[in-house]
Design an enzyme around this catalytic site. Structure first.
Site, PDB file in Angstrom:
ATOM      1  N   TYR A 199      -8.184   0.541  -3.953  1.00 22.22           N
ATOM      2  CA  TYR A 199      -6.869   0.901  -4.468  1.00 22.22           C
ATOM      3  C   TYR A 199      -6.147  -0.344  -4.902  1.00 22.22           C
ATOM      4  O   TYR A 199      -6.525  -1.463  -4.558  1.00 22.22           O
ATOM      5  CB  TYR A 199      -6.057   1.635  -3.404  1.00 22.22           C
ATOM      6  CG  TYR A 199      -5.595   0.748  -2.279  1.00 22.22           C
ATOM      7  CD1 TYR A 199      -6.438   0.446  -1.215  1.00 22.22           C
ATOM      8  CD2 TYR A 199      -4.328   0.190  -2.301  1.00 22.22           C
ATOM      9  CE1 TYR A 199      -6.021  -0.388  -0.203  1.00 22.22           C
ATOM     10  CE2 TYR A 199      -3.904  -0.659  -1.286  1.00 22.22           C
ATOM     11  CZ  TYR A 199      -4.764  -0.933  -0.239  1.00 22.22           C
ATOM     12  OH  TYR A 199      -4.347  -1.772   0.752  1.00 22.22           O
ATOM     13  N   THR A 233       0.822  -1.214   0.000  1.00 23.77           N
ATOM     14  CA  THR A 233       0.000   0.000   0.000  1.00 23.77           C
ATOM     15  C   THR A 233       0.851   1.258   0.000  1.00 23.77           C
ATOM     16  O   THR A 233       0.444   2.288  -0.516  1.00 23.77           O
ATOM     17  CB  THR A 233      -0.932  -0.010   1.239  1.00 23.77           C
ATOM     18  OG1 THR A 233      -1.853  -1.079   1.071  1.00 23.77           O
ATOM     19  CG2 THR A 233      -1.693   1.272   1.394  1.00 23.77           C
ATOM     20  N   SER A 244       1.602  -7.445  -0.425  1.00 15.13           N
ATOM     21  CA  SER A 244       2.380  -8.450   0.329  1.00 15.13           C
ATOM     22  C   SER A 244       1.574  -9.708   0.633  1.00 15.13           C
ATOM     23  O   SER A 244       2.136 -10.702   1.083  1.00 15.13           O
ATOM     24  CB  SER A 244       2.966  -7.840   1.597  1.00 15.13           C
ATOM     25  OG  SER A 244       1.979  -7.627   2.558  1.00 15.13           O
ATOM     26  N   GLU A 259      -2.099 -27.456  29.478  1.00 13.70           N
ATOM     27  CA  GLU A 259      -3.384 -28.141  29.296  1.00 13.70           C
ATOM     28  C   GLU A 259      -3.254 -29.361  28.390  1.00 13.70           C
ATOM     29  O   GLU A 259      -4.086 -30.256  28.419  1.00 13.70           O
ATOM     30  CB  GLU A 259      -4.394 -27.177  28.663  1.00 13.70           C
ATOM     31  CG  GLU A 259      -5.028 -26.200  29.632  1.00 13.70           C
ATOM     32  CD  GLU A 259      -6.177 -25.466  28.966  1.00 13.70           C
ATOM     33  OE1 GLU A 259      -7.326 -25.936  29.066  1.00 13.70           O
ATOM     34  OE2 GLU A 259      -5.918 -24.420  28.329  1.00 13.70           O
ATOM     35  N   LYS A 316       0.654  -7.129  12.892  1.00 13.07           N
ATOM     36  CA  LYS A 316      -0.442  -6.294  12.390  1.00 13.07           C
ATOM     37  C   LYS A 316      -1.673  -6.690  13.183  1.00 13.07           C
ATOM     38  O   LYS A 316      -2.121  -7.827  13.107  1.00 13.07           O
ATOM     39  CB  LYS A 316      -0.653  -6.528  10.891  1.00 13.07           C
ATOM     40  CG  LYS A 316      -1.656  -5.560  10.279  1.00 13.07           C
ATOM     41  CD  LYS A 316      -1.758  -5.701   8.764  1.00 13.07           C
ATOM     42  CE  LYS A 316      -2.650  -4.590   8.204  1.00 13.07           C
ATOM     43  NZ  LYS A 316      -2.793  -4.677   6.733  1.00 13.07           N
ATOM     44  N   THR A 357       1.781  -4.179   4.213  1.00 12.34           N
ATOM     45  CA  THR A 357       1.653  -4.378   5.666  1.00 12.34           C
ATOM     46  C   THR A 357       1.106  -5.754   6.044  1.00 12.34           C
ATOM     47  O   THR A 357       1.284  -6.198   7.176  1.00 12.34           O
ATOM     48  CB  THR A 357       0.760  -3.295   6.303  1.00 12.34           C
ATOM     49  OG1 THR A 357      -0.540  -3.381   5.724  1.00 12.34           O
ATOM     50  CG2 THR A 357       1.349  -1.912   6.109  1.00 12.34           C
ATOM     51  N   ASP A 358       0.439  -6.428   5.102  1.00 12.36           N
ATOM     52  CA  ASP A 358      -0.252  -7.679   5.462  1.00 12.36           C
ATOM     53  C   ASP A 358       0.712  -8.740   5.989  1.00 12.36           C
ATOM     54  O   ASP A 358       0.385  -9.474   6.934  1.00 12.36           O
ATOM     55  CB  ASP A 358      -1.000  -8.246   4.252  1.00 12.36           C
ATOM     56  CG  ASP A 358      -2.214  -7.402   3.885  1.00 12.36           C
ATOM     57  OD1 ASP A 358      -2.577  -6.509   4.662  1.00 12.36           O
ATOM     58  OD2 ASP A 358      -2.791  -7.652   2.808  1.00 12.36           O
TER      59      ASP A 358
HETATM   60  N1  ASP Z   1      -2.585  -5.693   0.943  1.00 12.93           N
HETATM   61  C1  ASP Z   1      -1.598  -4.688   1.165  1.00 12.93           C
HETATM   62  C2  ASP Z   1      -0.247  -5.348   1.274  1.00 12.93           C
HETATM   63  O1  ASP Z   1       0.063  -5.962   2.232  1.00 12.93           O
HETATM   64  C3  ASP Z   1      -1.932  -3.911   2.375  1.00 12.93           C
HETATM   65  C4  ASP Z   1      -0.887  -2.892   2.799  1.00 12.93           C
HETATM   66  O2  ASP Z   1       0.208  -2.783   2.313  1.00 12.93           O
HETATM   67  O3  ASP Z   1      -1.231  -2.150   3.737  1.00 12.93           O
HETATM   68  O4  ASP Z   1       0.520  -5.234   0.391  1.00 12.93           O
END
Ligand code: ASP
Length: 333
Positions: A29, A16, A62, A290, A168, A95-96
């Site tokens: 996007y 992103t 990602s 457990e 995340k 970010t994923d």
């Molecule tokens: N789907 C995107 C990725 O991980 C989301 C992001 O970058 O925030 O590339």
């Protein structure tokens, strides 16, 4: 201003931070649409912070990160670590799966040069895009000698995280990253970094793992099974015939239904490495609380999330099949 600006190598992989909004809907996007030169041009003051050399290693969302891109990225980072003209390295990333790439690199890059991973929750073309500020902080941190020897760091929303700790924790909003178990590593204020803690787990120069061993072992296949109400043994039985390792994203303390645990016991008996992690997002899964790991032949994931346990198990299986030796990795990394 320092006399000589640090030399930073920036490796772009997409996400992103390089995403462009479509014209039709503000929330829609495409990740990985903006080339790295354009990303850098959007950050005011960057030229006063460092001399930056940028390369596009990949340009993917990602969610589509692959082991092949990891290998290419790791090789490039290793070469840059060996280059005395480079002071620090920044990787831009979606970010994923940012936390997975950061943890993987912490185990296979056996150098102590500053390495910072960064992403953004808002696309580059969105109002209030967080990418430029995150990138500014990442470049500043990669040029800071205090970042040396801590393993890969993740910078998001002014927070600094250790690769092993970061997760995340929200699917939207700029404050989407946290280090639930041990807390953030520190914070950025402008170009200055403050660290709150040391990274006491094994990583980087202390790591026993390598890309070479992983490739020689053919990237042992490890799958994750998510536990919940009514889980039976069918999925585990299916995977046991295909996978070298199974990570249980267990309920609570790495637990599951009796049916699933019996299937996992069958898998462990057949030589599949079985790791119990927790789906809760934090806490420490300890042995024999457990679930009787000693009797069932299981490994406890400790503080690692299921997605990070998958990575450590894959690397562990590149060196050994022995459950006790694998448990030792989970106790120390
Ligand atoms: N789907 C995107 C990725 O991980 C989301 C992001 O970058 O925030 O590339």
């Amino acid at each position: 201003m320092p006399e000589r600006l640090p030399a930073i190598a920036l490796l772009a992989t997409g996400g992103t931070i390089a995403g462009a909004q479509s014209e039709d809907a503000a929330h829609a996007y495409r990740a990985g649409a903006v080339p790295v030169g354009q990303l850098l041009a959007a950050v005011p003051g960057l030229e006063r912070l460092a001399r930056i050399q940028a390369e596009q290693v990949a340009n993917v969302g990602s969610q589509n990160m692959t082991h092949a891109v990891w290998a290419e990225l790791a090789r490039r980072i290793e070469a840059l670590c060996r280059d005395p003209a480079v002071d620090g390295i920044v990787v831009t990333h979606g970010t994923d799966t940012l936390e997975e790439t950061a943890y993987f690199l912490s185990l296979v890059i056996r150098h102590d040069k500053p390495l910072v991973l960064v992403g953004a929750m808002r696309p580059a073309t969105a109002p209030g895009a967080d990418g430029p500020a995150n990138l500014f902080h990442a470049v500043a941190l990669a040029g800071n000698a205090a970042a040396r020897g801590r393993g890969p760091l993740v910078v998001m929303n002014e927070d600094i995280h250790y690769a092993r700790e970061v997760q995340k924790v929200a699917c939207a909003g700029v404050n989407a990253f946290a280090s639930p178990n041990r807390g953030r590593a520190g914070v950025m204020r402008g170009s200055a970094a403050s660290f709150f803690s040391r990274n006491d787990t094994l990583h980087s120069t202390a790591s026993a793992f390598s890309l070479q061993a992983l490739e020689a072992a053919g990237w042992p296949r490890v799958d994750v099974v998510h536990a919940g109400v009514g889980l039976d043994g069918e999925l585990v039985d299916f995977l046991a015939a295909r996978s070298r390792g199974i990570v249980l994203a267990g309920v609570g303390d790495g637990n599951a239904t009796d049916l699933a645990l019996r299937a996992l016991q069958r898998a462990a008996g057949a030589g599949v490495a079985v790791v119990r992690a927790s789906r809760t997002g934090s806490g420490r899964v300890a042995r024999n609380v457990e679930v009787d790991d000693d009797a069932l032949g299981f490994i406890a994931a400790g503080e690692l999330s299921p997605q990070k346990a998958r990575i450590l198990l894959m690397l562990g299986l590149s060196l050994t099949q022995d459950p006790a030796a694998l448990q030792d990795f989970f106790d120390r990394y």
